[in-house]
Design an enzyme around this catalytic site. Structure first.
Site, PDB file in Angstrom:
ATOM      1  N   CYS A 160      -2.318  -8.956   1.050  1.00 49.18           N
ATOM      2  CA  CYS A 160      -3.068  -8.134   0.099  1.00 49.18           C
ATOM      3  C   CYS A 160      -2.908  -8.642  -1.335  1.00 49.18           C
ATOM      4  O   CYS A 160      -1.814  -8.570  -1.907  1.00 49.18           O
ATOM      5  CB  CYS A 160      -2.596  -6.687   0.223  1.00 49.18           C
ATOM      6  SG  CYS A 160      -3.181  -5.587  -1.069  1.00 49.18           S
ATOM      7  N   CYS A 163      -1.744  -6.080  -3.940  1.00 49.00           N
ATOM      8  CA  CYS A 163      -0.335  -5.766  -3.682  1.00 49.00           C
ATOM      9  C   CYS A 163       0.567  -6.802  -4.345  1.00 49.00           C
ATOM     10  O   CYS A 163       1.590  -6.467  -4.953  1.00 49.00           O
ATOM     11  CB  CYS A 163      -0.058  -5.744  -2.182  1.00 49.00           C
ATOM     12  SG  CYS A 163      -1.028  -4.534  -1.254  1.00 49.00           S
TER      13      CYS A 163
END
Length: 231
Positions: A160, A163
């Site tokens: 991600c 993230c």
């Protein structure tokens, strides 16, 4: 006069070229529209562009795994029929959007990207029957958040991009607030059952708990400044 004609022809050529380039765009569509187009297409080319490990856990029915981050993505894509529609998806839509753009560059005419990825897909999936549920269960999670201190839960994943962008400041805050606030990081892929139970269908996730009760949540990228406002 001749120069004016040449100028007009040149401008016309530029306009036609620009129109040709902008007409080919990725269509990111919601799950229902995606499913309808998929079912109405004869022998659809459906690509799961996640890693083989993610694909093995679950994937859309009849999807082929062509890993966007793999070295052979282009080679595998070139074997497909460029004149027919291609449907792509990933976990939340980021990797598949990049893959879709690449497919257009390779000459594919129609490319559809699943908005929100498989996390928001409500249709049929094919799961690996040998895969056992892993990670924390709901009871264990309740014990984790049952504290007299404020608890911040962060769900993220290795693949991600948002993230990864948030990770440095979360690590910094984890050290700064030690003893005052509990900041706990959980891997979404390793806690898939928990994510589904909590109906979390986007990453990254920030949840704030006080005395075991959720007081605030954020789905998607969150800046350090905005998080600190909630503390």
């Amino acid at each position: 006069m001749k120069s004016k004609i040449l100028s007009i022809l040149f401008i016309t050529f530029l306009l036609i070229s620009c129109q040709g380039q902008t007409s080919k765009t990725v269509e990111t569509i919601d799950g229902k529209t995606y499913a309808d187009k998929l079912s109405s297409t004869e022998n659809p080319q459906l690509l799961d562009v996640r890693t083989p490990e993610e694909y093995a856990v679950e994937h859309l029915e009849n999807a082929s795994n062509v890993n966007w981050n793999g070295d052979d993505f282009v080679a595998k894509a070139e074997k497909l029929d460029k004149s027919k529609p291609v449907f792509v998806y990933c976990k939340v839509g980021g990797r598949s959007n990049q893959a879709a753009i690449k497919l257009l560059e390779l000459g594919f005419k129609e490319v559809y990207n699943l908005d929100g990825g498989i996390m928001k897909w409500q249709g049929k999936k094919t799961a690996n029957s040998n895969t056992k549920p892993t990670g924390m269960n709901a009871s264990e999670f309740e014990k984790l958040i049952n504290s007299d201190k404020k608890v911040i839960i962060n769900f993220s994943a290795k693949w991600c991009a948002p993230c990864k962008k948030m990770a440095p400041y979360l690590t910094k805050m984890q050290d700064e607030l030690k003893g005052k606030i509990s900041l706990i990081k959980l891997d979404a892929d390793e806690n898939k059952a928990l994510m589904e139970t909590m109906k979390l269908n986007e990453l990254p996730v920030i949840l704030i708990y006080e005395n075991g009760k959720e007081t605030w949540r954020s789905l998607g990228y969150l800046s350090e400044e905005d998080l600190r406002k909630q503390l």
